[in-house]
Design a protein around this motif. Sequence first.
Motif, PDB file in Angstrom:
ATOM      1  N   ASP A   1       0.951  -1.104  -0.047  1.00 21.40           N
ATOM      2  CA  ASP A   1       0.135  -0.002   0.110  1.00 21.40           C
ATOM      3  C   ASP A   1       0.871   1.402  -0.170  1.00 21.40           C
ATOM      4  O   ASP A   1       0.429   2.186  -0.688  1.00 21.40           O
ATOM      5  CB  ASP A   1      -0.929  -0.011   1.263  1.00 21.40           C
ATOM      6  CG  ASP A   1      -1.993  -1.058   1.109  1.00 21.40           C
ATOM      7  OD1 ASP A   1      -2.193  -1.456  -0.183  1.00 21.40           O
ATOM      8  OD2 ASP A   1      -2.457  -1.308   2.119  1.00 21.40           O
ATOM      9  N   PHE A   2       2.111   1.305   0.776  1.00 22.56           N
ATOM     10  CA  PHE A   2       2.702   2.488   1.004  1.00 22.56           C
ATOM     11  C   PHE A   2       3.382   2.731  -0.473  1.00 22.56           C
ATOM     12  O   PHE A   2       3.682   3.879  -0.916  1.00 22.56           O
ATOM     13  CB  PHE A   2       3.904   2.111   1.966  1.00 22.56           C
ATOM     14  CG  PHE A   2       4.983   3.418   1.954  1.00 22.56           C
ATOM     15  CD1 PHE A   2       4.589   4.445   2.699  1.00 22.56           C
ATOM     16  CD2 PHE A   2       6.151   3.365   1.620  1.00 22.56           C
ATOM     17  CE1 PHE A   2       5.253   5.519   2.502  1.00 22.56           C
ATOM     18  CE2 PHE A   2       7.104   4.481   1.454  1.00 22.56           C
ATOM     19  CZ  PHE A   2       6.597   5.504   2.228  1.00 22.56           C
TER      20      PHE A   2
ATOM     21  N   VAL B   1       3.203   5.943  -3.038  1.00 24.40           N
ATOM     22  CA  VAL B   1       4.291   6.731  -3.553  1.00 24.40           C
ATOM     23  C   VAL B   1       4.329   6.785  -5.079  1.00 24.40           C
ATOM     24  O   VAL B   1       4.216   7.870  -5.733  1.00 24.40           O
ATOM     25  CB  VAL B   1       5.663   5.894  -3.141  1.00 24.40           C
ATOM     26  CG1 VAL B   1       6.902   6.629  -3.962  1.00 24.40           C
ATOM     27  CG2 VAL B   1       5.689   5.986  -1.567  1.00 24.40           C
ATOM     28  N   ILE B   2       3.953   5.754  -5.724  1.00 28.14           N
ATOM     29  CA  ILE B   2       3.736   5.739  -7.125  1.00 28.14           C
ATOM     30  C   ILE B   2       2.625   6.686  -7.619  1.00 28.14           C
ATOM     31  O   ILE B   2       2.862   7.259  -8.650  1.00 28.14           O
ATOM     32  CB  ILE B   2       3.724   4.265  -7.702  1.00 28.14           C
ATOM     33  CG1 ILE B   2       4.935   3.611  -7.560  1.00 28.14           C
ATOM     34  CG2 ILE B   2       3.380   4.301  -9.253  1.00 28.14           C
ATOM     35  CD1 ILE B   2       4.628   1.924  -7.721  1.00 28.14           C
ATOM     36  N   LYS B   3       1.603   6.388  -7.035  1.00 30.07           N
ATOM     37  CA  LYS B   3       0.190   7.220  -7.558  1.00 30.07           C
ATOM     38  C   LYS B   3       0.564   8.753  -7.098  1.00 30.07           C
ATOM     39  O   LYS B   3      -0.186   9.661  -7.954  1.00 30.07           O
ATOM     40  CB  LYS B   3      -1.008   6.713  -6.878  1.00 30.07           C
ATOM     41  CG  LYS B   3      -1.191   5.382  -7.192  1.00 30.07           C
ATOM     42  CD  LYS B   3      -2.823   4.919  -6.876  1.00 30.07           C
ATOM     43  CE  LYS B   3      -3.338   3.732  -7.652  1.00 30.07           C
ATOM     44  NZ  LYS B   3      -4.760   3.400  -6.958  1.00 30.07           N
ATOM     45  N   GLU B   4       1.367   9.150  -6.324  1.00 35.67           N
ATOM     46  CA  GLU B   4       1.520  10.505  -6.062  1.00 35.67           C
ATOM     47  C   GLU B   4       2.038  11.336  -7.238  1.00 35.67           C
ATOM     48  O   GLU B   4       2.191  12.421  -7.541  1.00 35.67           O
ATOM     49  CB  GLU B   4       2.373  10.841  -4.758  1.00 35.67           C
ATOM     50  CG  GLU B   4       1.752  10.612  -3.562  1.00 35.67           C
ATOM     51  CD  GLU B   4       0.483  11.846  -3.088  1.00 35.67           C
ATOM     52  OE1 GLU B   4       1.137  13.060  -3.300  1.00 35.67           O
ATOM     53  OE2 GLU B   4      -0.490  11.474  -3.066  1.00 35.67           O
ATOM     54  N   ARG B   5       2.755  10.479  -8.001  1.00 28.57           N
ATOM     55  CA  ARG B   5       3.601  11.078  -9.053  1.00 28.57           C
ATOM     56  C   ARG B   5       3.008  10.606 -10.616  1.00 28.57           C
ATOM     57  O   ARG B   5       3.448  11.381 -11.581  1.00 28.57           O
ATOM     58  CB  ARG B   5       5.044  10.844  -9.031  1.00 28.57           C
ATOM     59  CG  ARG B   5       5.618  11.583  -7.932  1.00 28.57           C
ATOM     60  CD  ARG B   5       5.469  13.215  -7.991  1.00 28.57           C
ATOM     61  NE  ARG B   5       6.223  14.079  -7.088  1.00 28.57           N
ATOM     62  CZ  ARG B   5       5.535  14.364  -5.982  1.00 28.57           C
ATOM     63  NH1 ARG B   5       4.172  14.270  -5.779  1.00 28.57           N
ATOM     64  NH2 ARG B   5       5.883  15.142  -4.975  1.00 28.57           N
TER      65      ARG B   5
ATOM     66  N   VAL C   1      -1.415   0.906 -11.289  1.00 25.21           N
ATOM     67  CA  VAL C   1      -0.300   0.305 -10.915  1.00 25.21           C
ATOM     68  C   VAL C   1      -0.593  -1.317 -10.415  1.00 25.21           C
ATOM     69  O   VAL C   1      -1.430  -1.716  -9.632  1.00 25.21           O
ATOM     70  CB  VAL C   1       0.130   0.846  -9.259  1.00 25.21           C
ATOM     71  CG1 VAL C   1       1.055   0.102  -8.560  1.00 25.21           C
ATOM     72  CG2 VAL C   1       0.389   2.518  -9.500  1.00 25.21           C
ATOM     73  N   THR C   2       0.122  -2.122 -11.139  1.00 25.73           N
ATOM     74  CA  THR C   2      -0.087  -3.673 -10.881  1.00 25.73           C
ATOM     75  C   THR C   2       0.956  -4.142  -9.743  1.00 25.73           C
ATOM     76  O   THR C   2       1.882  -3.520  -9.422  1.00 25.73           O
ATOM     77  CB  THR C   2       0.358  -4.383 -12.423  1.00 25.73           C
ATOM     78  OG1 THR C   2       1.768  -4.098 -12.532  1.00 25.73           O
ATOM     79  CG2 THR C   2      -0.464  -3.719 -13.621  1.00 25.73           C
TER      80      THR C   2
END
Length: 409
Positions: free
Chosen positions: A188-189, A193-197, A202-203
Amino acid sequence: MNLVETLEMLNKVVTENSELIKNEESTKQFLILPLLRGLGYDTYSPKEVTPEFTADFHKKNEKVDYAITLNGEPKIFLEAKSINQKINKSAPQLSRYFSTFPSVRLGILTNGIEYHFFTDLNNTNIMDSSPFFVFNIIDYNDEDFNNLIKFSKNLYDYEGIKSLAESLMYTHSFKSVIKEIFENPSDDFIRFVIKERFKFKVTQQFINTSRPLVQKCIQESLSEIISERFDLSLNHHELQEVSVTTEVSVVTEKKMYYSQEEINTLGTFEEFESIKVVLPNVESYKNLIKIPDSEYSVEKGNPLSDFFVSSVLVQGNSIVGYLIGHYYNNRQDTTLYTVKSNEIEKFIKENPVVSELGFINARLATRLNKNTNEIKYFLKSSIPNLSFRDIPNLTSKVDDIDSFFNKLK
């Protein structure tokens, strides 16, 4: 002997004579009772520190090692172990004691070296299974010491202890979560982080692929933050050195609304019983508060008043008392009153004019106890963004607050 001296003495006892302290009784005599005295409790008065305190427990003849009584009621139960006995996180025997007396909200389990403090955050009058604070007399830092002071007799207040317990509990929990994230970031973390940028889907495969990179970035980010803070600290130190040599006033962020010259005009001071007594300049406070005379109030600080905080007494980082000043005879003369920090309400009741006029340099603020609906008073600097500690000479350090107040009686 104050608390600092007591801890130094106990460290010496443990270092030089621990092999002679062989059982629970000698642990009590040479380690536990001296610390209680260092915290201000009268261990020679059975009305205040009662050994072998008997209560109606589930098991017959079961007794509390020590019950500490304040204002006629037992408030603290202490269970002692031998110095050689390791302290477990749980304390079932102390828990039974705890639930017997509703007035008792603090339990201490100790082997003379470690002191484990318990309260009832989860269920009232049912002792929590884990301590909220552990103090080790031979291994502690400044924060530990400042927390220990709050258990001293002259500062003991359950609401304050409860706030400390909640703060330490949350701090420990938050730190453990953050540590787990840094050492082993969850899916989840990583997804966060990925979705913030990035906006793509996201797989799980991408999360697994990104995990080593995220861990690497966490470590590098922490290193950069530490490095930046270190550089800022060095730059600040260099600026201070420049200010000394060039006599240029460096204004810190907290004092950004005031010049150093304005702050220095707030009062003059003289020595009294080794304590700095500050006599405030009323006009300076009127200029800095910058409100019309008609709007001065108890809550905002009232430069039109004759009462003022002359000195803030601190022990460690905790405010333990005040010298309250009173101008009279057209401000030609001054009377000083000593007030412990937990006796502000008593002082106000004895001097009702203070609750009407307030102080020149302090705001009279209140807290509401939601459980009892009682109002508690406390003092703050009357000037926004300028604490008592920022006012020149207003803060005085005291090693033993009880001795100081007794000396002035």
